[in-house]
Motif scaffolding. Sequence first.
Motif, PDB file in Angstrom:
ATOM      1  N   SER A   1       0.832  -1.198   0.000  1.00 38.63           N
ATOM      2  CA  SER A   1       0.000   0.000   0.000  1.00 38.63           C
ATOM      3  C   SER A   1       0.871   1.253   0.000  1.00 38.63           C
ATOM      4  N   ASP A   2       1.865   1.292   0.875  1.00 38.48           N
ATOM      5  CA  ASP A   2       2.759   2.447   0.938  1.00 38.48           C
ATOM      6  C   ASP A   2       3.535   2.615  -0.368  1.00 38.48           C
ATOM      7  N   LYS A   3       3.982   1.518  -0.937  1.00 40.97           N
ATOM      8  CA  LYS A   3       4.716   1.594  -2.206  1.00 40.97           C
ATOM      9  C   LYS A   3       3.828   2.136  -3.323  1.00 40.97           C
ATOM     10  N   LEU A   4       2.590   1.659  -3.369  1.00 37.08           N
ATOM     11  CA  LEU A   4       1.677   2.094  -4.423  1.00 37.08           C
ATOM     12  C   LEU A   4       1.369   3.578  -4.303  1.00 37.08           C
ATOM     13  N   LEU A   5       1.136   4.048  -3.095  1.00 42.12           N
ATOM     14  CA  LEU A   5       0.839   5.460  -2.893  1.00 42.12           C
ATOM     15  C   LEU A   5       2.054   6.327  -3.187  1.00 42.12           C
ATOM     16  N   MET A   6       3.240   5.863  -2.796  1.00 45.35           N
ATOM     17  CA  MET A   6       4.468   6.600  -3.126  1.00 45.35           C
ATOM     18  C   MET A   6       4.655   6.685  -4.641  1.00 45.35           C
ATOM     19  N   ALA A   7       4.442   5.568  -5.317  1.00 43.75           N
ATOM     20  CA  ALA A   7       4.596   5.542  -6.771  1.00 43.75           C
ATOM     21  C   ALA A   7       3.618   6.503  -7.432  1.00 43.75           C
TER      22      ALA A   7
ATOM     23  N   HIS B   1       5.135  -6.344 -12.282  1.00 43.73           N
ATOM     24  CA  HIS B   1       5.919  -6.101 -13.489  1.00 43.73           C
ATOM     25  C   HIS B   1       5.467  -4.822 -14.187  1.00 43.73           C
ATOM     26  N   ASP B   2       4.140  -4.632 -14.317  1.00 41.64           N
ATOM     27  CA  ASP B   2       3.616  -3.450 -14.999  1.00 41.64           C
ATOM     28  C   ASP B   2       3.947  -2.179 -14.225  1.00 41.64           C
ATOM     29  N   LEU B   3       3.864  -2.246 -12.898  1.00 44.71           N
ATOM     30  CA  LEU B   3       4.201  -1.076 -12.089  1.00 44.71           C
ATOM     31  C   LEU B   3       5.683  -0.746 -12.220  1.00 44.71           C
ATOM     32  N   ALA B   4       6.519  -1.772 -12.246  1.00 41.46           N
ATOM     33  CA  ALA B   4       7.954  -1.553 -12.416  1.00 41.46           C
ATOM     34  C   ALA B   4       8.251  -0.905 -13.766  1.00 41.46           C
ATOM     35  N   GLN B   5       7.588  -1.370 -14.813  1.00 37.56           N
ATOM     36  CA  GLN B   5       7.779  -0.784 -16.140  1.00 37.56           C
ATOM     37  C   GLN B   5       7.351   0.677 -16.165  1.00 37.56           C
ATOM     38  N   LEU B   6       6.209   0.979 -15.536  1.00 39.28           N
ATOM     39  CA  LEU B   6       5.716   2.353 -15.529  1.00 39.28           C
ATOM     40  C   LEU B   6       6.674   3.270 -14.780  1.00 39.28           C
ATOM     41  N   LEU B   7       7.219   2.791 -13.678  1.00 43.36           N
ATOM     42  CA  LEU B   7       8.109   3.615 -12.861  1.00 43.36           C
ATOM     43  C   LEU B   7       9.475   3.817 -13.513  1.00 43.36           C
TER      44      LEU B   7
ATOM     45  N   ARG C   1      15.694   8.916  -6.374  1.00 44.15           N
ATOM     46  CA  ARG C   1      16.764   9.046  -7.359  1.00 44.15           C
ATOM     47  C   ARG C   1      16.183   9.239  -8.761  1.00 44.15           C
ATOM     48  N   ARG C   2      15.112   8.498  -9.076  1.00 39.42           N
ATOM     49  CA  ARG C   2      14.520   8.564 -10.412  1.00 39.42           C
ATOM     50  C   ARG C   2      13.662   9.805 -10.583  1.00 39.42           C
ATOM     51  N   TYR C   3      12.998  10.240  -9.506  1.00 38.07           N
ATOM     52  CA  TYR C   3      12.104  11.400  -9.569  1.00 38.07           C
ATOM     53  C   TYR C   3      12.543  12.407  -8.512  1.00 38.07           C
ATOM     54  N   PRO C   4      13.610  13.169  -8.786  1.00 33.70           N
ATOM     55  CA  PRO C   4      14.195  14.051  -7.760  1.00 33.70           C
ATOM     56  C   PRO C   4      13.258  15.161  -7.285  1.00 33.70           C
TER      57      PRO C   4
ATOM     58  N   GLU D   1       2.333   9.260  -6.233  1.00 33.41           N
ATOM     59  CA  GLU D   1       2.764  10.633  -6.018  1.00 33.41           C
ATOM     60  C   GLU D   1       4.029  10.957  -6.799  1.00 33.41           C
ATOM     61  N   ALA D   2       4.981  10.030  -6.817  1.00 36.73           N
ATOM     62  CA  ALA D   2       6.236  10.270  -7.532  1.00 36.73           C
ATOM     63  C   ALA D   2       6.002  10.489  -9.021  1.00 36.73           C
TER      64      ALA D   2
END
Length: 320
Positions: free
Chosen positions: A11-17, A64-70, A93-96, A19-20
């Motif tokens: 849940s935390d990872k999804l919400l962080m993604a 896998h799809d979330l990793a590709q999107l990020l 690092r990816r989204y400073p 927003e990022a």
Amino acid sequence: MRTQKSHRLFSDKLLMATEALGCRTLAELVGRVRTMDASTPITLDRAYKWAQGRATPRDGKAYHDLAQLLDLGEDGAFVRSCSLEHFKERLSRRYPRWRADDGAGRLSSVARPDPAVAAWPTLTTERYATYSLSWAAGRGGQVVRGSSRIATAPGFTRPRIDYVEDTAEGRLTFAGDLRISRNLLMVNFDAAEADVLLSMVLLVSSTPSPAFGGLVIGQSIQPGEARPVCGRLLMVAMDDTVTDPERRNGYHEVGSGSLADDLAGIGYGEADCDAVARSIVGYLKSPSRSDGHLSIAPQAIDEIALPLALSVARPTTRIF
């Protein structure tokens, strides 16, 4: 306990993604994933369940799809198993421009509902445009548009629903109490007309959505006989500023554009209303399964709800 911990971690990872990536809503995130891969198992309803910490993806393709999107240079296994600290570091690092210290903060209070009301399917408004196929003789294939109003009592105990439909025989009005069974809402209406019976079984998302659907059961009066009829139903939330929710009630010719105009008029003018109208007609006309049962999969409604949700996306204080 371990399961609950893993649910909260994802849940935390999804919400962080979310927003990022700069998405204002979970609907925007789902829309971006589906644009990348229409076959993704990430749907609007599932995304809300994951964000609420009630479940994690069962299909590894979701990771896998979330990793590709990020575009973190990692695969789905990383998204699934890495620590929250490692995930946050890679996102930063990816989204400073994303402030990692705020991660999962702005969305979490909306995505994770009050446990006291979480058991109830979520109803986003009081008023809904209600679409089904006409049962009237000589009106076959047309879409009949009615209006529904749902009033929730204090504590979400036994909400009341009113339904109005203008037919070839005149106006029909119904009222009844909604009963819940898991994520289904059921109502047996009391009709103003003594000889007209109607029931609805509604599949409602446990997370905010601008559309939900189900089955409507009643009787079709044909010349010389009455027949039991069951068909699909779709309810679309109206914008609060619609002055007359019943103005467009009645019959809509398929392909005439009137259904698209109705969607625009109740608050979805920024969506591709022609495409959504075609989806609604396709949904209403979908045949029964090969085993003869008439049923509805959540994904069928999600395909309609997502473009509507994206067209009314608000800042994260209100997520559709």
